[in-house]
Design an enzyme around this catalytic site. Structure first.
Site, PDB file in Angstrom:
ATOM      1  N   VAL A 278       0.829  -1.207   0.000  1.00  0.00           N
ATOM      2  CA  VAL A 278       0.000   0.000   0.000  1.00  0.00           C
ATOM      3  C   VAL A 278       0.862   1.255   0.000  1.00  0.00           C
ATOM      4  O   VAL A 278       0.577   2.224  -0.714  1.00  0.00           O
ATOM      5  CB  VAL A 278      -0.965   0.003   1.201  1.00  0.00           C
TER       6      VAL A 278
ATOM      7  N   LYS B  19      11.012  -1.228   8.665  1.00  0.00           N
ATOM      8  CA  LYS B  19      11.554  -2.220   9.603  1.00  0.00           C
ATOM      9  C   LYS B  19      12.906  -2.748   9.148  1.00  0.00           C
ATOM     10  O   LYS B  19      13.787  -2.981   9.959  1.00  0.00           O
ATOM     11  CB  LYS B  19      10.569  -3.390   9.736  1.00  0.00           C
TER      12      LYS B  19
ATOM     13  N   VAL C  77     -11.461   0.326   5.349  1.00  0.00           N
ATOM     14  CA  VAL C  77     -12.718  -0.393   5.123  1.00  0.00           C
ATOM     15  C   VAL C  77     -12.991  -0.510   3.631  1.00  0.00           C
ATOM     16  O   VAL C  77     -13.290   0.487   2.964  1.00  0.00           O
ATOM     17  CB  VAL C  77     -13.898   0.310   5.829  1.00  0.00           C
TER      18      VAL C  77
ATOM     19  N   LYS D 192     -13.828  -4.335  10.092  1.00  0.00           N
ATOM     20  CA  LYS D 192     -14.380  -3.349   9.159  1.00  0.00           C
ATOM     21  C   LYS D 192     -15.841  -3.035   9.481  1.00  0.00           C
ATOM     22  O   LYS D 192     -16.281  -1.892   9.384  1.00  0.00           O
ATOM     23  CB  LYS D 192     -14.236  -3.848   7.725  1.00  0.00           C
TER      24      LYS D 192
END
Length: 418
Positions: free
Chosen positions: A15, A38, A123, A196
Site C-alpha cells: 500500500v 523495519k 474499510v 471493518k
C-alpha cells in the site's frame, strides 16, 4: 486555500508503494519528509536518506504535520497514531484492527487535541464508504448495512463456485497470489470483515461496538456438500458482515456465510472485489462496488484522506453526537442452513422452528430459525471441522424480531400503567 502537508510515512509495503506511485503521478501540495521502515537492508528505489528505523524521527519532528500509518502491527500502529494525535499531528491510517479496537478512544483523542484521524482505506479498499456514511447519509435512518468486506475469502469462494476448485486448492491459489496470508484465518475466519464492520457501524448508526462483541464464523469449514446444496438451490455462498437495526433502538451485528440468491446484489461480486449494500429509510437500497485490496486501490483511498486533510477535514461522528442513542443487541432471529455431524448440536442450538431436515450417511443438514444469541453462545461448537453454518436471504426473521421488540415494549408500557 489548501495547506502544504509535510508527511511522515510509516510502512512501505504494497500500500505504501502504491500510494507513492499515485502521489508521483500528480501535482499535489505535499512532501514526504521521512519514511519509517523495519528492514533497512532491503533494496529500495528511493534515496537512502529518506528512510529511517527510528519512529521518533517522525513523531518528534515539528516540521511534519501529517502522519500516514500503513503497517500491519496493530499494537505498534496504536502507539504511532495516539502519539501523533497527542502531539498535534493529523493522521491517516489503514489499520482496521487497531481502529476498530480503539475507535471510541481515538475519537476522544481527536476532540481533546483538535486533531483529525481519517481511515477510508481501512474499510473495503477503494470503496468510499466511510465518507459517504459521514456526509451523504448523515441524516439517513439505516435499516441495514452489509456486503463483502474481504477480498481473500471472496476470491476463494469465486474459484469454488465458478471453476469447481476445491476449497483447499482455491485457498492455496489465493496464497500464491498474495490475496491470503500463510495463516489465512483472519480472512477466511471472518475477523478482518468483523473489524471493518465495527468501523462502519460507528458511522452508520453512531454505535461503537467492540470487535469481540461481534459474532464471526467464517468459511474455513466449507465442504463440497455445502457447495452442492447451494448449487441445487441456485444459490452462492458469500462471507457477509451485517449490521441490522431491529426495533427502535437496537443494532445487531454478525459476520457469517450467507446463501445468496440471484436477486441479491452480492451474487455477482467476484474475485477480490468488495461490495457494500445499504438499506436506508429514504434513499432505499444502494450498492457500492470496487476493489477491496491492492496497492493502488487502497493507496487511492489513503490519498483521498490525505487530500482532505489539506482542507482540515475531519469526521464529525454526527450520529454518535446526535443524542439519538442506540444499543448493541443479540436479540434477533436468523434463518440458517446448518450442516452437522452430531445430532446433539441441533438440540443445543434450540431452533425456534425447523422447516427442512435431511440426513444421509455423510451429509446432514437443517434449515430453520434460530436466535442470534444462541449462535453466539455456542460459537465454539460451530467452529468444529464437521460443522458449517450460513444464514439465508429469507428476511422473515427480521420482521419477527421487530414484532417481538414491539410486543416487549407494549408489555412494558402496560406494566407501567398498572
Amino acid at each position: 486555500m489548501s495547506k502544504k502537508l509535510k508527511i511522515g510515512l510509516f510502512g512501505f509495503g504494497v500500500v505504501g508503494q502504491g500510494l507513492l506511485d499515485i502521489i508521483q503521478s500528480q501535482q499535489l501540495n505535499l512532501e514526504i519528509v521521512k519514511i519509517a521502515i523495519k528492514d533497512p537492508s532491503k533494496q529500495r528505489t528511493l534515496q537512502k536518506e529518506l528512510f529511517t528505523t527510528n519512529h521518533t524521527e517522525i513523531l518528534e519532528n515539528s516540521e511534519i504535520n501529517t502522519v500516514i500509518e500503513l503497517i500491519n502491527d496493530a499494537d505498534a500502529a496504536y502507539t504511532i497514531v495516539t502519539t501523533a494525535l497527542k502531539s498535534g499531528k493529523n493522521v491517516v491510517s489503514a489499520n482496521k484492527k487497531m481502529i476498530a479496537t480503539h475507535l471510541k478512544e481515538l475519537v476522544e483523542l481527536q476532540q481533546k487535541h483538535g486533531t483529525s484521524l481519517l481511515y477510508e482505506g481501512a474499510v473495503c479498499g477503494s470503496i468510499p464508504i466511510i465518507r459517504n456514511l459521514e456526509e451523504y447519509y448523515d441524516n439517513e435512518l439505516f435499516s441495514s448495512i452489509s456486503g463483502i468486506f474481504n477480498g481473500s475469502s471472496n476470491y476463494i469462494l469465486t474459484k469454488v463456485f465458478n471453476e469447481n476448485q476445491s476449497y483447499e486448492d482455491a485457498l492455496k491459489k489465493a496464497q500464491e497470489l498474495g490475496f491470503a496470508e500463510t495463516d489465512p484465518i483472519l480472512d477466511v475466519g471472518g475477523y478482518d470483515p468483523k473489524y471493518k464492520l465495527a468501523i462502519a457501524t460507528a458511522h452508520a448508526y453512531g454505535l461503537f461496538v467492540a470487535p469481540e462483541n461481534i459474532l464471526n464464523v467464517g468459511i474455513q469449514n466449507l465442504a463440497q456438500s455445502d457447495v452442492n446444496y447451494a448449487r441445487e438451490k441456485n444459490l452462492r455462498i458469500k462471507l457477509v458482515p451485517t449490521a441490522v437495526k431491529v426495533g427502535v433502538d437496537k443494532i445487531v451485528t454478525y459476520v457469517l456465510p450467507k446463501l445468496v440468491n440471484r436477486e441479491d446484489f452480492l451474487y455477482n461480486v467476484e474475485n477480490e472485489y468488495n461490495a457494500v449494500t445499504v438499506q436506508a429509510a429514504f434513499a432505499d437500497k444502494q450498492f457500492f462496488f470496487g476493489k477491496g485490496a491492492g496497492g493502488h486501490p487502497t493507496g487511492a483511498a489513503v490519498l483521498s484522506d490525505i487530500v482532505a486533510l489539506r482542507y482540515d477535514y475531519r469526521y464529525e461522528y454526527k450520529k454518535f453526537n446526535s443524542g439519538h442513542a442506540v444499543q448493541h443487541s443479540d436479540q434477533s432471529l436468523l434463518e440458517v442452513y446448518l450442516r452437522y455431524e452430531d445430532d446433539g448440536l441441533v438440540e443445543k442450538l434450540e431452533f425456534e422452528e425447523i422447516s427442512e431436515r435431511y440426513a444421509a450417511k455423510n451429509f446432514k443438514y437443517v434449515i430453520g430459525i434460530i436466535k442470534l444469541s444462541s449462535l453466539i453462545k455456542h460459537r465454539d461448537l460451530l467452529l468444529d471441522s464437521e460443522t458449517f453454518v450460513a444464514y439465508t436471504s429469507n428476511e422473515v426473521h427480521l420482521e419477527r424480531s421487530l414484532q417481538n421488540t414491539l410486543a416487549e415494549k407494549t408489555l412494558a408500557n402496560s406494566a407501567e400503567v398498572f
